[in-house]
Design a protein around this motif. Sequence first.
Motif, PDB file in Angstrom:
ATOM      1  N   THR A  60     -12.714  12.916  -1.596  1.00 19.29           N
ATOM      2  CA  THR A  60     -13.014  11.498  -1.781  1.00 19.29           C
ATOM      3  C   THR A  60     -13.580  11.245  -3.180  1.00 19.29           C
ATOM      4  OG1 THR A  60     -15.192  11.819  -0.777  1.00 19.29           O
ATOM      5  CG2 THR A  60     -13.406  11.080   0.678  1.00 19.29           C
ATOM      6  N   GLU A  61     -13.341  12.177  -4.104  1.00 18.23           N
ATOM      7  CA  GLU A  61     -13.804  12.011  -5.477  1.00 18.23           C
ATOM      8  C   GLU A  61     -12.779  11.207  -6.280  1.00 18.23           C
ATOM      9  OE1 GLU A  61     -15.029  14.535  -9.464  1.00 18.23           O
ATOM     10  OE2 GLU A  61     -14.946  15.601  -7.549  1.00 18.23           O
ATOM     11  N   MET A  62     -13.112   9.948  -6.537  1.00 14.57           N
ATOM     12  CA  MET A  62     -12.243   9.060  -7.299  1.00 14.57           C
ATOM     13  C   MET A  62     -12.384   9.396  -8.779  1.00 14.57           C
ATOM     14  SD  MET A  62     -12.128   4.865  -7.314  1.00 14.57           S
ATOM     15  CE  MET A  62     -12.222   4.765  -5.540  1.00 14.57           C
ATOM     16  N   VAL A  63     -11.243   9.694  -9.426  1.00 16.12           N
ATOM     17  CA  VAL A  63     -11.275  10.117 -10.827  1.00 16.12           C
ATOM     18  C   VAL A  63     -10.624   9.118 -11.772  1.00 16.12           C
ATOM     19  CG1 VAL A  63     -11.456  12.569 -10.262  1.00 16.12           C
ATOM     20  CG2 VAL A  63      -9.192  11.525 -10.574  1.00 16.12           C
ATOM     21  N   ALA A  64      -9.905   8.147 -11.227  1.00 11.63           N
ATOM     22  CA  ALA A  64      -9.256   7.131 -12.054  1.00 11.63           C
ATOM     23  C   ALA A  64      -8.954   5.914 -11.200  1.00 11.63           C
ATOM     24  CB  ALA A  64      -7.970   7.671 -12.676  1.00 11.63           C
ATOM     25  N   GLN A  65      -8.737   4.802 -11.869  1.00 15.14           N
ATOM     26  CA  GLN A  65      -8.362   3.575 -11.178  1.00 15.14           C
ATOM     27  C   GLN A  65      -7.219   2.902 -11.916  1.00 15.14           C
ATOM     28  OE1 GLN A  65     -12.596   1.948 -10.694  1.00 15.14           O
ATOM     29  NE2 GLN A  65     -11.501   1.297  -8.853  1.00 15.14           N
ATOM     30  N   LEU A  67      -2.653  18.056  -7.182  1.00 15.08           N
ATOM     31  CA  LEU A  67      -3.817  17.813  -8.038  1.00 15.08           C
ATOM     32  C   LEU A  67      -4.584  16.575  -7.609  1.00 15.08           C
ATOM     33  CD1 LEU A  67      -2.202  18.327 -11.574  1.00 15.08           C
ATOM     34  CD2 LEU A  67      -3.494  20.001 -10.214  1.00 15.08           C
ATOM     35  N   TYR A  68      -3.819  15.515  -7.294  1.00 14.94           N
ATOM     36  CA  TYR A  68      -4.413  14.212  -6.994  1.00 14.94           C
ATOM     37  C   TYR A  68      -3.667  13.543  -5.851  1.00 14.94           C
ATOM     38  CZ  TYR A  68      -5.813  14.912 -11.882  1.00 14.94           C
ATOM     39  OH  TYR A  68      -6.289  15.442 -13.056  1.00 14.94           O
ATOM     40  N   GLU A  69      -4.350  12.574  -5.248  1.00 17.71           N
ATOM     41  CA  GLU A  69      -3.721  11.629  -4.328  1.00 17.71           C
ATOM     42  C   GLU A  69      -3.907  10.257  -4.958  1.00 17.71           C
ATOM     43  OE1 GLU A  69      -4.247  12.879   0.107  1.00 17.71           O
ATOM     44  OE2 GLU A  69      -5.957  13.671  -1.038  1.00 17.71           O
ATOM     45  N   ALA A  70      -2.808   9.559  -5.164  1.00 22.50           N
ATOM     46  CA  ALA A  70      -2.830   8.283  -5.873  1.00 22.50           C
ATOM     47  C   ALA A  70      -2.439   7.153  -4.934  1.00 22.50           C
ATOM     48  CB  ALA A  70      -1.880   8.333  -7.062  1.00 22.50           C
ATOM     49  N   TRP A  71      -3.325   6.205  -4.804  1.00 22.92           N
ATOM     50  CA  TRP A  71      -3.108   5.019  -3.975  1.00 22.92           C
ATOM     51  C   TRP A  71      -2.768   3.840  -4.880  1.00 22.92           C
ATOM     52  CZ3 TRP A  71      -3.499   4.982   1.329  1.00 22.92           C
ATOM     53  CH2 TRP A  71      -4.060   6.122   1.918  1.00 22.92           C
ATOM     54  N   PHE A  72      -1.768   3.088  -4.498  1.00 22.54           N
ATOM     55  CA  PHE A  72      -1.427   1.830  -5.166  1.00 22.54           C
ATOM     56  C   PHE A  72      -1.482   0.742  -4.101  1.00 22.54           C
ATOM     57  CE2 PHE A  72       0.260   5.076  -7.866  1.00 22.54           C
ATOM     58  CZ  PHE A  72       0.074   4.591  -9.140  1.00 22.54           C
ATOM     59  N   TYR A  73      -2.155  -0.369  -4.414  1.00 27.77           N
ATOM     60  CA  TYR A  73      -2.343  -1.435  -3.425  1.00 27.77           C
ATOM     61  C   TYR A  73      -2.507  -2.774  -4.129  1.00 27.77           C
ATOM     62  CZ  TYR A  73      -7.057   0.185  -4.617  1.00 27.77           C
ATOM     63  OH  TYR A  73      -8.172   0.600  -5.296  1.00 27.77           O
ATOM     64  N   GLN A  74      -2.335  -3.834  -3.338  1.00 30.19           N
ATOM     65  CA  GLN A  74      -2.475  -5.206  -3.832  1.00 30.19           C
ATOM     66  C   GLN A  74      -1.597  -5.473  -5.056  1.00 30.19           C
ATOM     67  OE1 GLN A  74      -3.638  -6.219  -1.109  1.00 30.19           O
ATOM     68  NE2 GLN A  74      -5.360  -7.476  -1.752  1.00 30.19           N
ATOM     69  N   ASP A  94      -1.164  -4.622  -8.006  1.00 29.84           N
ATOM     70  CA  ASP A  94      -1.518  -4.265  -9.376  1.00 29.84           C
ATOM     71  C   ASP A  94      -2.761  -3.383  -9.473  1.00 29.84           C
ATOM     72  OD1 ASP A  94      -3.536  -6.055  -8.753  1.00 29.84           O
ATOM     73  OD2 ASP A  94      -3.262  -7.308 -10.523  1.00 29.84           O
ATOM     74  N   SER A  95      -3.175  -2.806  -8.342  1.00 32.62           N
ATOM     75  CA  SER A  95      -4.407  -2.016  -8.319  1.00 32.62           C
ATOM     76  C   SER A  95      -4.143  -0.639  -7.734  1.00 32.62           C
ATOM     77  CB  SER A  95      -5.466  -2.729  -7.472  1.00 32.62           C
ATOM     78  OG  SER A  95      -5.767  -3.987  -8.035  1.00 32.62           O
ATOM     79  N   GLY A  96      -5.087   0.260  -7.952  1.00 30.02           N
ATOM     80  CA  GLY A  96      -4.955   1.589  -7.383  1.00 30.02           C
ATOM     81  C   GLY A  96      -6.190   2.432  -7.622  1.00 30.02           C
ATOM     82  N   SER A  97      -6.216   3.557  -6.929  1.00 33.52           N
ATOM     83  CA  SER A  97      -7.297   4.526  -7.060  1.00 33.52           C
ATOM     84  C   SER A  97      -6.689   5.918  -6.976  1.00 33.52           C
ATOM     85  CB  SER A  97      -8.322   4.347  -5.938  1.00 33.52           C
ATOM     86  OG  SER A  97      -8.893   3.049  -5.964  1.00 33.52           O
ATOM     87  N   CYS A 119       0.853  -1.181   0.000  1.00 37.90           N
ATOM     88  CA  CYS A 119       0.000   0.000   0.000  1.00 37.90           C
ATOM     89  C   CYS A 119       0.892   1.235   0.000  1.00 37.90           C
ATOM     90  CB  CYS A 119      -0.926   0.006   1.213  1.00 37.90           C
ATOM     91  SG  CYS A 119      -2.114   1.363   1.209  1.00 37.90           S
ATOM     92  N   GLU A 120       0.788   2.025  -1.071  1.00 35.89           N
ATOM     93  CA  GLU A 120       1.550   3.262  -1.192  1.00 35.89           C
ATOM     94  C   GLU A 120       0.602   4.410  -1.504  1.00 35.89           C
ATOM     95  OE1 GLU A 120       5.733   1.653  -3.115  1.00 35.89           O
ATOM     96  OE2 GLU A 120       4.339   2.754  -4.387  1.00 35.89           O
ATOM     97  N   LEU A 121       0.985   5.574  -1.032  1.00 33.96           N
ATOM     98  CA  LEU A 121       0.259   6.796  -1.334  1.00 33.96           C
ATOM     99  C   LEU A 121       1.230   7.787  -1.951  1.00 33.96           C
ATOM    100  CD1 LEU A 121      -2.217   8.661  -1.157  1.00 33.96           C
ATOM    101  CD2 LEU A 121      -1.554   9.150   1.219  1.00 33.96           C
TER     102      LEU A 121
END
Length: 136
Positions: A86-91, A67-74, A76-79, A55-57
């Motif tokens: 809390t407005e998710m704009v990409a995955q 501009l954004y906060e990008a989460w990477f987890y598991q 191969d996944s992210g948001s 889990c990285e931020l």
Amino acid sequence: MADFTNRRRITSVAQLNSIQREQIALCGAAYDDEQLPADRRLSSDPDDESVLNFCELWDVVADGSPLYEAWFYQSDSGSIFLAGTTEMVAQIVQCGLECADGERELELGTAMVRAGLLPPGDSEFERFRRAADGTP
């Protein structure tokens, strides 16, 4: 031009502010459709649906402004969320970027290529690499 900066490995809910706690709960829900709070998503309890194995931020900034906060987890996944919301704009799905807004997708994709976050085998890698290099 957007850049991924300030990479943090997240191992505990204590590292997060209230918006980031909501974001990680939303990340988990996007991943597995389970509505669990942040403390369960970042739990070391094997019975919880944790993202602790990876889990990285990251902050995504342009001209020094977030501009954004990008989460990477598991692995191969992210948001990706608009910064401070809390407005998710990409995955990120199986390492690839998914974004409904074409301009935003190009901005994030080129930034991911520059940061080494998009694998060269991704079907959109060359398009984003050319945009990052300024080549047609």
